[in-house]
Design an enzyme around this catalytic site. Structure first.
Site, PDB file in Angstrom:
ATOM      1  N   SER A 197       1.057  -1.547   0.003  1.00 26.05           N
ATOM      2  CA  SER A 197      -0.178  -0.151   0.068  1.00 26.05           C
ATOM      3  C   SER A 197       0.650   1.545  -0.283  1.00 26.05           C
ATOM      4  O   SER A 197       0.322   2.368   0.108  1.00 26.05           O
ATOM      5  CB  SER A 197      -0.906  -0.226   1.143  1.00 26.05           C
ATOM      6  N   HIS A 221      -2.171  -3.641  -6.162  1.00 21.65           N
ATOM      7  CA  HIS A 221      -2.574  -2.636  -5.143  1.00 21.65           C
ATOM      8  C   HIS A 221      -4.154  -2.759  -4.827  1.00 21.65           C
ATOM      9  O   HIS A 221      -4.884  -2.286  -4.676  1.00 21.65           O
ATOM     10  CB  HIS A 221      -2.034  -1.082  -4.694  1.00 21.65           C
ATOM     11  N   GLU A 258      -4.939  -0.402  -7.615  1.00 18.52           N
ATOM     12  CA  GLU A 258      -4.379   0.690  -8.021  1.00 18.52           C
ATOM     13  C   GLU A 258      -3.229  -0.436  -9.025  1.00 18.52           C
ATOM     14  O   GLU A 258      -2.378  -1.217  -8.015  1.00 18.52           O
ATOM     15  CB  GLU A 258      -3.623   1.003  -7.035  1.00 18.52           C
ATOM     16  N   ASN A 267      -4.001   6.646  -0.854  1.00 17.42           N
ATOM     17  CA  ASN A 267      -3.086   6.739   0.367  1.00 17.42           C
ATOM     18  C   ASN A 267      -2.721   7.904   0.963  1.00 17.42           C
ATOM     19  O   ASN A 267      -2.704   8.362   1.678  1.00 17.42           O
ATOM     20  CB  ASN A 267      -2.453   5.317   1.182  1.00 17.42           C
TER      21      ASN A 267
END
Ligand code: 3H9
Length: 699
Positions: free
Chosen positions: A407, A428, A440, A478
């Site tokens: 992540s 991801h 992702e 994130n």
């Protein structure tokens, strides 16, 4: 331009054929051609008429690219009414997906025949709209108010078999649809069946309670959304009013929805989702690698969910863990998830067993040697990940794609420990990985084109929505979350409560407020990450004083029964308790913060503008290929309301100058450590330009 609608006589039957690839959308040329053809067919020697489509599908709806532009005559309700008014029986022959305005064309036809594999539906609600060519009036007359409401408020298409059962279509065939449709039309002419006009059917008799129940349910399920409520109004009108008057209600509601920012946001998302699948600079004909066997390393929640995705798509999966105990736990999670799927009617018991059987467990790296794709899904520790990739470099077969589900970590660094960095990529997934749609796809500096192209294609096969991200800490999603989380925690210590903050954000449209998200993710995750950093790098201490103090007293979040909220162990109901309240006040006191009431709009602006500001950095740095990719990430991965079009579309809707000024105001009030407008935002705001305009100018 060739006419997309043709007309021919097949003996005594007139056949109107539409050919407007890729999905036979009802563009202006199709509407004009269809109107002309139905009028000509009505006048000639044919005894009955068939409307059919070439290519992969019957009409999949109005042409969405025309929405928001000047409407051109004839418009669809006029065409559908002309079809229904035709003096000869008209049969619509449906294959593929007959959707929206396409299904309304079928409803205006007098009879409907479908291939058994066809699906029909009225998905307008997904675009913030409602069926605007008589669909809200004809569907309840054919199938009853309840079926009509379910079809239109969910927007989910139904298979031909369900459509037949509910009276929406008349006949299902296997095999040669065009021939079967002509036979059906001839049969109707021979039987002198006449023209069965749906608008002339009696309205269903429904009492007011049904509509009240739908309104109440939708105000929870589709909180804040206009179109679902308007659909109920229209169906109620269909039950109470003559067809012409009900159609007038539909027309007005359709126009209101079409002009709403919600529909603009959802239409943006429709195209954003499709644009995200395109990779800049990747040749269209890039050869793909063949993936049949997949290895997944780590059988925790993430790894187990990832394994299920591939098994569901028919691939063989080897799931690897360090020891038998951990492996057993992972395989048990998978069993439980499949059993849940069966219970919820997602798959049959036999399907679940067959799919589950594609996943085998192992504790031996050598068993991954045959895999064409290996996904590492162990916990976030760069050194551990590097060790694993060094091992994979030794055992994986040449040409295997080596993916990390990290992540945050640097995919370039991970790739560098192998002798084949061109085969390394980030995939991801979002938790729960077998459910969440977003993926992702992290393109590292040396990732080969065919590795990227294969992963983009594969993500479709596992029913994910892929978004390409460059390498940076936290990638797109994130990385942006950092400022959002910081502001949520600052609002908390400055005077908010978990309840007021969550209410503000959920009221604005977020699927879940940030405080509940923190509790769900576990407050200890951030705590551990901060402990690993030197003090100077931990960020604003006021932003983590409360979560750290909660963790230190054992309140880790939902998993420990309490975090910002406390949770009922049985029902998971949550409440803001006195202990949490006292702790928040004590931490504020310790830091000398005088708590104040914070209005909902300040909370929303601080959290959402923090997202937007970071998003501006991300597009300018080229980490995201285009602003709309960020919107896809936030809507599909973080519960951002689709009807607001994602954070970057929302920024344009508010106006970049307004966003910029508000961020400058926050800089004044809260300091430039946390608030400094991104250079791209500042530039565009001063030039009075939108982000969409900026993105277009680069194409
Ligand atoms: C409506 O009908 C209103 C009426 O009630 C009232 C009017 C008065 N228009 O999804 P794909 C493009 S509202 C224009 O990748 P799939 C799409 O952008 C409409 N373009 O394929 C893509 O282009 P590109 C109600 C459209 O096989 C290409 O076609 N109907 C439209 O995965 C392929 O699409 C809907 O909401 C359109 N309507 O899925 C249905 N549809 O290649 C919307 C598609 O350049 N469409 N395109 O990226 C769908 O749900 C799916 O596209 C469909 C095919 C299931 C049909």
């Amino acid at each position: 331009m060739t006419n997309p609608v043709s007309y021919s006589l097949v003996d005594d039957i007139g056949v109107i054929s539409i050919n407007n690839p890729p999905v036979n959308a009802l563009s202006h040329a199709v509407r004009s051609g269809l109107l002309e053809a139905i009028e000509a067919a009505g006048r000639d020697d044919s005894r009955a008429i068939v409307i059919q489509c070439e290519g992969r599908t019957f009409i999949a709806g109005a042409d969405i690219t025309e929405f928001g532009k000047q409407p051109l005559d004839p418009w669809l309700p006029q065409v559908v009414d002309a079809i229904e008014a035709c003096p000869k029986p008209v049969v619509a022959a449906l294959h593929g997906t007959a959707l929206g305005g396409g299904f309304e064309v079928a409803l205006g036809s007098h009879y409907r025949i479908a291939l058994e594999s066809a699906r029909v539906g009225l998905p307008e609600v997904k675009l913030g709209l409602l069926p605007g060519a008589g669909g809200t009036q004809r569907t309840p007359r054919l199938a009853g108010a309840r079926t009509a409401l379910d079809l239109m408020t969910s927007g989910t298409p139904v298979p031909a078999s369900t459509a037949l059962e509910t009276g929406l279509i008349d006949r299902i065939v296997a095999g040669d649809l065009p021939a079967a449709a002509i036979d059906y039309a001839r049969e109707l002419a021979d039987r002198a069946s006449g023209c069965r006009r749906t608008s002339e059917l009696a309205s269903p008799d429904e009492d007011a309670q049904l509509f009240a129940d739908y309104r109440a349910e939708l105000s929870k399920k589709a909180r804040g959304q206009l179109a679902p409520q308007k659909i109920v109004d229209c169906v109620e009108a269909a039950c109470r009013l003559p067809f012409a008057e009900g159609s007038a209600v539909e027309r007005e509601a359709f126009a209101e929805c079409m002009a709403s920012p919600q529909s603009a946001g959802l239409r943006h998302m429709f195209f954003a989702e499709r644009a995200a699948a395109r990779v800049d600079g990747l040749p269209r004909n890039t050869a793909l690698r063949d993936i049949r066997r997949v290895g997944v390393i780590g059988a925790g929640t993430m790894g187990s969910g990832i394994a299920m995705n591939f098994a569901n798509a028919g691939l063989e999966v080897s799931l690897l863990e360090v020891d038998d105990e951990a492996l057993k736990r992972g395989l048990k999670t998978i069993e439980k998830n499949y059993a849940g799927g069966v219970k919820r009617g997602k798959m049959s018991e036999a399907q679940a067993a067959e799919t589950r059987a594609r996943i085998s467990g192992t504790t031996d790296y050598a068993s991954l040697a045959g895999a064409e794709l290996i996904v590492e899904a162990v916990f976030e520790n760069l050194e551990l990940k590097k060790d694993i990739f060094a091992k994979l470099d030794e055992i994986a077969k040449p040409g295997a794609i080596l993916a990390t589900n990290t992540s945050y970590q640097d995919v370039n660094e991970i790739a560098a420990v192998t002798g084949r960095p061109e085969d390394v990529i980030g995939l991801h997934f979002f938790s729960p990985a077998h459910i969440m749609k977003l993926l992702e796809v992290v393109r590292a500096d040396k990732t080969a084109d065919d590795v990227l192209a294969t992963c983009m294609k594969l993500s479709k096969a596992i029913r994910k929505i892929p978004v390409v991200s460059g390498v940076c800490y936290g990638f797109i999603g994130n990385r942006m979350l950092k400022g959002y989380g910081r502001e949520a925690n600052l609002c908390l210590i400055e005077g908010g409560t978990p309840e007021t903050i969550d209410a503000a954000m959920q009221g604005w449209g977020m699927a879940m407020g940030p405080m509940r998200v923190f509790d769900l993710a576990g407050l200890d995750v951030g705590y551990k990450a901060r402990q690993g950093l030197p003090e100077a790098e931990r960020g604003d201490p006021r932003a983590f004083a409360i979560p750290d103090a909660l963790v230190e007293m054992g309140r880790l979040g939902q998993k420990s029964g309490a975090g910002l909220y406390s949770y009922d162990p049985e029902t998971r109901d949550y409440r803001f308790d006195d202990e949490s309240k006292a702790l928040i006040e004590a931490q504020a006191g310790k830091l000398g913060i005088e708590r104040r009431d914070i209005a909902a709009d300040e909370i929303v602006d601080r959290l959402i503008y923090a997202l937007i500001n970071e998003g501006m950095h991300i597009v300018e740095e080229g980490i995201a290929q285009r602003p709309s990719d960020i919107d896809v990430v936030y809507v599909y991965g973080y519960g951002f309301p689709a009807w607001r079009g994602g954070p970057m579309f929302y920024a344009d809707a508010v106006g970049l100058a307004t966003v910029y000024e508000r961020i400058c105001e926050f800089r004044e009030r809260f300091g430039s450590d946390n608030w400094e407008p991104a250079p791209l935002l500042e530039r565009l705001a001063k030039e009075n330009r939108s982000l969409a305009d900026w993105a277009d100018s680069r194409d």
